[in-house]
Design a protein around this motif. Structure first.
Motif, PDB file in Angstrom:
ATOM      1  N   LEU A 154       0.826  -1.204   0.000  1.00  0.00           N
ATOM      2  CA  LEU A 154       0.000   0.000   0.000  1.00  0.00           C
ATOM      3  C   LEU A 154       0.863   1.259   0.000  1.00  0.00           C
ATOM      4  O   LEU A 154       0.563   2.223  -0.707  1.00  0.00           O
ATOM      5  N   GLN A 155       1.953   1.259   0.760  1.00  0.00           N
ATOM      6  CA  GLN A 155       2.850   2.420   0.769  1.00  0.00           C
ATOM      7  C   GLN A 155       3.513   2.620  -0.588  1.00  0.00           C
ATOM      8  O   GLN A 155       3.807   3.748  -0.969  1.00  0.00           O
ATOM      9  N   CYS A 156       3.746   1.554  -1.300  1.00  0.00           N
ATOM     10  CA  CYS A 156       4.361   1.663  -2.626  1.00  0.00           C
ATOM     11  C   CYS A 156       3.386   2.232  -3.648  1.00  0.00           C
ATOM     12  O   CYS A 156       3.774   3.033  -4.501  1.00  0.00           O
ATOM     13  N   PHE A 157       2.120   1.831  -3.578  1.00  0.00           N
ATOM     14  CA  PHE A 157       1.164   2.197  -4.615  1.00  0.00           C
ATOM     15  C   PHE A 157       0.147   3.255  -4.216  1.00  0.00           C
ATOM     16  O   PHE A 157      -0.489   3.847  -5.074  1.00  0.00           O
ATOM     17  N   ASN A 158      -0.029   3.488  -2.935  1.00  0.00           N
ATOM     18  CA  ASN A 158      -0.983   4.490  -2.486  1.00  0.00           C
ATOM     19  C   ASN A 158      -0.510   5.051  -1.146  1.00  0.00           C
ATOM     20  O   ASN A 158      -1.108   4.784  -0.109  1.00  0.00           O
ATOM     21  N   PRO A 159       0.583   5.835  -1.172  1.00  0.00           N
ATOM     22  CA  PRO A 159       1.188   6.267   0.089  1.00  0.00           C
ATOM     23  C   PRO A 159       0.303   7.160   0.952  1.00  0.00           C
ATOM     24  O   PRO A 159       0.551   7.291   2.145  1.00  0.00           O
ATOM     25  N   GLY A 160      -0.751   7.731   0.393  1.00  0.00           N
ATOM     26  CA  GLY A 160      -1.640   8.567   1.181  1.00  0.00           C
ATOM     27  C   GLY A 160      -2.652   7.785   1.990  1.00  0.00           C
ATOM     28  O   GLY A 160      -3.305   8.314   2.885  1.00  0.00           O
ATOM     29  N   LYS A 161      -2.787   6.501   1.720  1.00  0.00           N
ATOM     30  CA  LYS A 161      -3.747   5.649   2.427  1.00  0.00           C
ATOM     31  C   LYS A 161      -3.225   5.306   3.811  1.00  0.00           C
ATOM     32  O   LYS A 161      -2.044   5.090   4.012  1.00  0.00           O
ATOM     33  N   ARG A 162      -4.117   5.248   4.776  1.00  0.00           N
ATOM     34  CA  ARG A 162      -3.740   4.895   6.145  1.00  0.00           C
ATOM     35  C   ARG A 162      -4.157   3.463   6.436  1.00  0.00           C
ATOM     36  O   ARG A 162      -5.195   3.003   5.986  1.00  0.00           O
ATOM     37  N   VAL A 163      -3.336   2.779   7.208  1.00  0.00           N
ATOM     38  CA  VAL A 163      -3.610   1.394   7.581  1.00  0.00           C
ATOM     39  C   VAL A 163      -3.564   1.287   9.096  1.00  0.00           C
ATOM     40  O   VAL A 163      -2.638   1.798   9.720  1.00  0.00           O
ATOM     41  N   TRP A 164      -4.552   0.661   9.656  1.00  0.00           N
ATOM     42  CA  TRP A 164      -4.556   0.389  11.097  1.00  0.00           C
ATOM     43  C   TRP A 164      -4.122  -1.053  11.286  1.00  0.00           C
ATOM     44  O   TRP A 164      -4.646  -1.959  10.651  1.00  0.00           O
ATOM     45  N   SER A 165      -3.182  -1.252  12.162  1.00  0.00           N
ATOM     46  CA  SER A 165      -2.735  -2.600  12.483  1.00  0.00           C
ATOM     47  C   SER A 165      -3.231  -2.939  13.880  1.00  0.00           C
ATOM     48  O   SER A 165      -2.913  -2.243  14.840  1.00  0.00           O
ATOM     49  N   VAL A 166      -4.006  -3.991  13.965  1.00  0.00           N
ATOM     50  CA  VAL A 166      -4.584  -4.410  15.240  1.00  0.00           C
ATOM     51  C   VAL A 166      -4.211  -5.872  15.457  1.00  0.00           C
ATOM     52  O   VAL A 166      -4.297  -6.680  14.543  1.00  0.00           O
ATOM     53  N   SER A 167      -3.765  -6.185  16.649  1.00  0.00           N
ATOM     54  CA  SER A 167      -3.434  -7.578  16.949  1.00  0.00           C
ATOM     55  C   SER A 167      -4.009  -7.946  18.311  1.00  0.00           C
ATOM     56  O   SER A 167      -4.382  -7.077  19.089  1.00  0.00           O
ATOM     57  N   HIS A 168      -4.049  -9.231  18.572  1.00  0.00           N
ATOM     58  CA  HIS A 168      -4.629  -9.686  19.838  1.00  0.00           C
ATOM     59  C   HIS A 168      -3.660  -9.540  21.009  1.00  0.00           C
ATOM     60  O   HIS A 168      -4.063  -9.662  22.157  1.00  0.00           O
ATOM     61  N   THR A 169      -2.398  -9.277  20.752  1.00  0.00           N
ATOM     62  CA  THR A 169      -1.457  -9.019  21.839  1.00  0.00           C
ATOM     63  C   THR A 169      -0.660  -7.753  21.536  1.00  0.00           C
ATOM     64  O   THR A 169      -0.369  -7.457  20.377  1.00  0.00           O
ATOM     65  N   ALA A 170      -0.312  -7.040  22.558  1.00  0.00           N
ATOM     66  CA  ALA A 170       0.444  -5.791  22.394  1.00  0.00           C
ATOM     67  C   ALA A 170       1.858  -6.053  21.888  1.00  0.00           C
ATOM     68  O   ALA A 170       2.492  -5.167  21.328  1.00  0.00           O
ATOM     69  N   MET A 171       2.365  -7.250  22.060  1.00  0.00           N
ATOM     70  CA  MET A 171       3.730  -7.556  21.645  1.00  0.00           C
ATOM     71  C   MET A 171       3.878  -7.681  20.125  1.00  0.00           C
ATOM     72  O   MET A 171       4.967  -7.475  19.593  1.00  0.00           O
TER      73      MET A 171
END
Length: 120
Positions: A75-92
């Motif tokens: 996404l950063q390569c092809f649409n750098p203005g787009k935002r991505v949220w990364s969510v995981s089940h553990t903080a680590m």
């Protein structure tokens, strides 16, 4: 590592097949059918203004590698203005994924004539 800049045909292939980008910038990336399906769904989701994607699949199927690492790089390569949220089940996991994304972006963005901001 210093990868050569990509040709227009490479860039078109990277756009259509994100896993090819993964193979180019990360020697450990293993192309697989399930990741291909996940990445295509994520690409469709990113094309929408209000796109959201929930994935439910068994452990060890490559969800994190495909969607938390390779997809943000693509996404950063092809649409750098787009935002991505990364969510995981553990903080680590998020810091680990973030470092991997940053490292892959450092390798991938020069292929597109760009670079990662020093403050990232």
């Amino acid at each position: 590592m210093g990868l050569e800049p990509s040709t227009d045909s490479d860039i078109e292939r990277f756009f259509r097949e994100p896993q090819l980008l993964g193979e180019r910038v990360d020697q450990s990336w293993k192309k697989n059918l399930f990741a291909d399906v996940l990445l295509r769904q994520a690409m469709e989701c990113a094309a929408k203004d209000d796109g959201r994607l929930i994935i439910e699949a068994p452990v060890r199927h490559g969800k994190s590698m495909a969607l938390s690492i390779l997809f943000p790089v693509w996404l950063q390569c092809f649409n750098p203005g787009k935002r991505v949220w990364s969510v995981s089940h553990t903080a680590m996991l998020n810091p680990v994924f973030g470092r991997k994304v940053r490292g892959m972006c450092k390798e991938a963005l020069p292929l597109f004539g760009r670079r990662l901001s020093p403050d990232s």
